[in-house]
Each structure stands twice: as structure tokens, then as C-alpha cells.
Write an enzyme that holds these catalytic residues in place. Structure first.
Site: not given
Length: 371
Positions: A324, A293, A149
Site C-alpha cells: 500500500h 495491497d 490511498s
């Protein structure tokens, strides 16, 4: 073996479902999914860019084959980041020295310093300085930088020549030498679902019902981090500004951009986003990215493909599913990949580091199977 397909369990073939399952449920029993124990970490305070103290954990096995330096996403701290701790166990078991750290404005680092985040502008240098200090502690090169991330964005900054723009010495190789590093000490980066374009993705996120839910949850955690910094360093941060924060955007507007010299959040996001870095990366880089995502604007995907196709040092594993930072694989997927557990993305990263994916197989872009 070249392994080219990722397949999740059927009930996780949806980006939102995978993301929620990973965030809310997978962390409850992750330790049961791995046979590897916690490495014998030693606490250490590194000195990052701008002399910012960075808290970390270091574990060095006998005869290490290299060193992995990693951190996590937009919120959290080492103690509760099970996904990063999972990597530490797997990497240490495969013979890597492991350095995990609380990045700026997070965890124990926030207790040591009031310096807030810069989304890579200075964290790239932090990675480099951590590697230099780890080398002095007998962690060997090559050093591989990783994160997921927003942490993935930070790791991409670490292998970008542009981190040197925030450094006082030049040229680039002289900067490394001044820290006791050689250019060949830096192996490269491997990242999962990295943030690539903050402005586009945040605009996209708040337009979706699920995205608004996630954005509010992240905002609550960011405010919690800010209050923790205020408690530890009350003269460094304005409590009224913290109270005004009601979104990710306003967090950066109220607390971050002024200290970094930006006149607007837009300018800050444009300067720090990682997509612009990809054409100029000069170290081997693996990017694992899911088309479904739900946190990132889907329009980024073709731009990502073009950028990676133009740079031969980048291996892009672009998958149809994954959500994600999820990438939980089905039993059949585990059998096909000969994986010991369902953590497909970490397994691919460790496989890539050993040379068995991408570089050995002579391919540059992952092609997923349609299901």
C-alpha cells in the site's frame, strides 16, 4: 523506452512487509534518496467548494510545463507527508508548477474550517477550484490531479463529471468557465493505490490481524484530527461523539454522515467510493495499483480491471507487488527503468505525464512479470 515490470527488493516482495517498511522506516531517510531540493513554496489559502478555506503550498518554476495538484491519504498534514513532499521535489525539478494542499479536516485546513471530510463528494470540487485559483496565480494548464490511498480517491472525483452534482451551475463546461477554467485546462489524474470501494475494503481490513492493527492506528489518528478540530472550533463538533469513536466506521457514523445527509455509513461509502466513477471518466487517468495491497479487498482487482478495460482514457498499471503506497524498487529495477531513485510509482507518474508510458507506447494495461 517502454518499461513494463516492477520489482522490489526481495525482502519487500510481500504486501504487508512493503507497507510496514514504507510507513515506519522509509520516511526516516527519504531526503537522502533524492538530489532535488525543496521547492520555494509559498503558503496560500484557496477557497474550495461550499466556500471552505483550503490551506496549500504553491511553487512555480520559470516557464512551467504544467501544474500538478496533489494531496495525501486518510490522515496526516502537509508538514509530515514526506511521500507527497517527495513528489513536489521531483515534479518541480522537471519543470512543473506544484500545488500541494491539506484537504478537508486535515492540517492547517482544519484550523481554518471545522468542515469534515466527504471522501471525494466535495473534495473533487475543491481540486477544481484550487486549479482555477492556481491558474490566476500564473500556474499553467494542463492541471494534473494526484494523490495516494484515500487522496487518490479524491483526485479521481476531481476528474469525474459527477463532482458537478454538488455544484450549483450547469452544464459541466459552464461550471469550469465560471471559475476561469477551460475544459482543456484540465489534463487528468494520476493516482497511487487509490481507495476504490470503502465498504468492501473496510470490511475486509478488520477481518485480518494486520488489518485490525492498521485500522486501530488510523482510528487513533482520526480521533486526534477530530480533537484538533474541536480545539480550534469548539462549537462545531460534539466532544462526546469524538469520545465514542472506536473505529473508522464509527468515526464516519458519529461525525461525518449526518452533516452530509446520509442515513447510514453504508450509503455514504457507496456514494463516495471511486470504482463507480471509472466507466465515465473522460480525462486521461493513470491508476497504479498493487495486487498485494493489504489494505484493500483483493476482490476489487478484477472489478478494477474490467472498469479500466471498458474506458480507453484509463491506463492501469497493475503490479504483482507494491503493497500500500510503497513501490520501493530494487537496484536492478532502477537500472532497467533508468530511474534516479527507488520511488518507482512517482517515476512512472512523471514519465506518464511526459507521454512516454501508456499513451506513447500504445498500451492500455500494464502487464507485470511473474517472479
Amino acid at each position: 523506452m517502454c518499461y513494463w515490470s516492477y520489482n522490489p527488493p526481495k525482502f519487500l516482495r510481500n504486501g504487508v512487509a512493503m507497507t510496514l517498511y514504507t510507513a515506519l522506516l522509509a520516511g526516516r531517510n527519504w531526503e537522502k534518496t533524492t538530489k532535488y531540493p525543496e521547492p520555494p513554496y509559498q503558503e496560500h489559502v484557496f477557497i474550495g467548494g461550499q466556500s471552505v478555506p483550503i490551506f496549500g503550498w504553491v511553487a512555480i518554476p520559470e516557464n512551467p510545463r504544467g501544474t500538478i495538484v496533489g494531496t495525501y491519504g486518510i490522515t496526516g498534514e502537509l508538514e509530515n507527508q514526506w511521500f507527497l513532499k517527495l513528489l513536489g521535489r521531483k515534479a518541480y525539478a522537471q519543470g512543473y508548477a506544484v500545488v500541494l494542499f491539506d484537504w478537508r479536516g486535515h492540517g492547517r485546513t482544519a484550523q481554518l474550517s471545522p468542515t469534515l471530510t466527504s471522501d471525494g463528494l466535495y473534495e473533487g470540487e475543491d481540486f477544481i477550484r484550487i486549479a482555477a485559483a492556481a491558474k490566476a496565480m500564473r500556474c499553467p494548464g494542463k492541471f494534473w490531479f494526484t494523490g495516494y490511498s484515500l487522496g487518490g480517491q479524491l483526485a479521481l472525483w476531481a476528474v469525474s463529471l459527477r463532482w458537478g452534482e454538488n455544484f450549483s451551475l450547469s452544464p459541466h463546461h459552464s461550471k469550469l468557465k465560471s471559475l476561469g477554467l477551460e475544459d482543456e485546462d484540465i489534463g487528468g489524474a494520476a493516482v497511487i493505490c487509490p481507495s476504490l470501494d470503502s465498504r468492501r475494503s473496510l470490511t475486509y481490513l478488520v477481518k485480518q490481524p494486520f488489518g485490525r492493527y492498521i485500522e486501530k492506528a488510523i482510528t487513533r489518528n482520526l480521533k486526534k484530527l477530530a480533537w484538533q478540530i474541536y480545539e480550534a472550533h469548539p462549537n462545531s463538533i460534539d466532544p462526546e461523539a469524538i469520545a465514542r469513536v472506536n473505529s473508522i466506521w464509527s468515526f464516519d457514523e458519529e461525525l461525518v454522515i449526518k452533516h452530509l445527509g446520509f442515513s447510514s455509513v453504508e450509503a455514504y461509502y457507496d456514494a463516495s467510493s471511486a470504482l463507480q466513477l471509472l466507466p465515465n471518466l473522460q480525462k486521461p487517468t493513470l491508476i497504479i495499483y498493487a495486487e498485494d495491497d493489504p489494505l484493500f479487498d483483493p476482490a476489487i482487482v478484477p472489478d478494477l480491471q474490467l472498469a479500466c478495460a471498458a474506458n480507453p482514457v484509463i491506463d492501469l498499471l497493475l503490479t504483482r507487488y507494491g503493497g500500500h503506497v510503497g513501490y520501493i524498487s530494487s537496484k536492478e529495477c532502477q537500472r532497467q527503468a533508468q530511474d534516479p531513485d527507488p520511488w518507482w510509482a512517482w517515476n512512472r507518474i512523471l514519465e506518464w505525464l511526459s507521454g512516454s508510458v501508456g499513451r506513447r507506447c500504445g498500451v492500455k494495461e500494464y502487464k507485470y512479470k511473474k517472479y
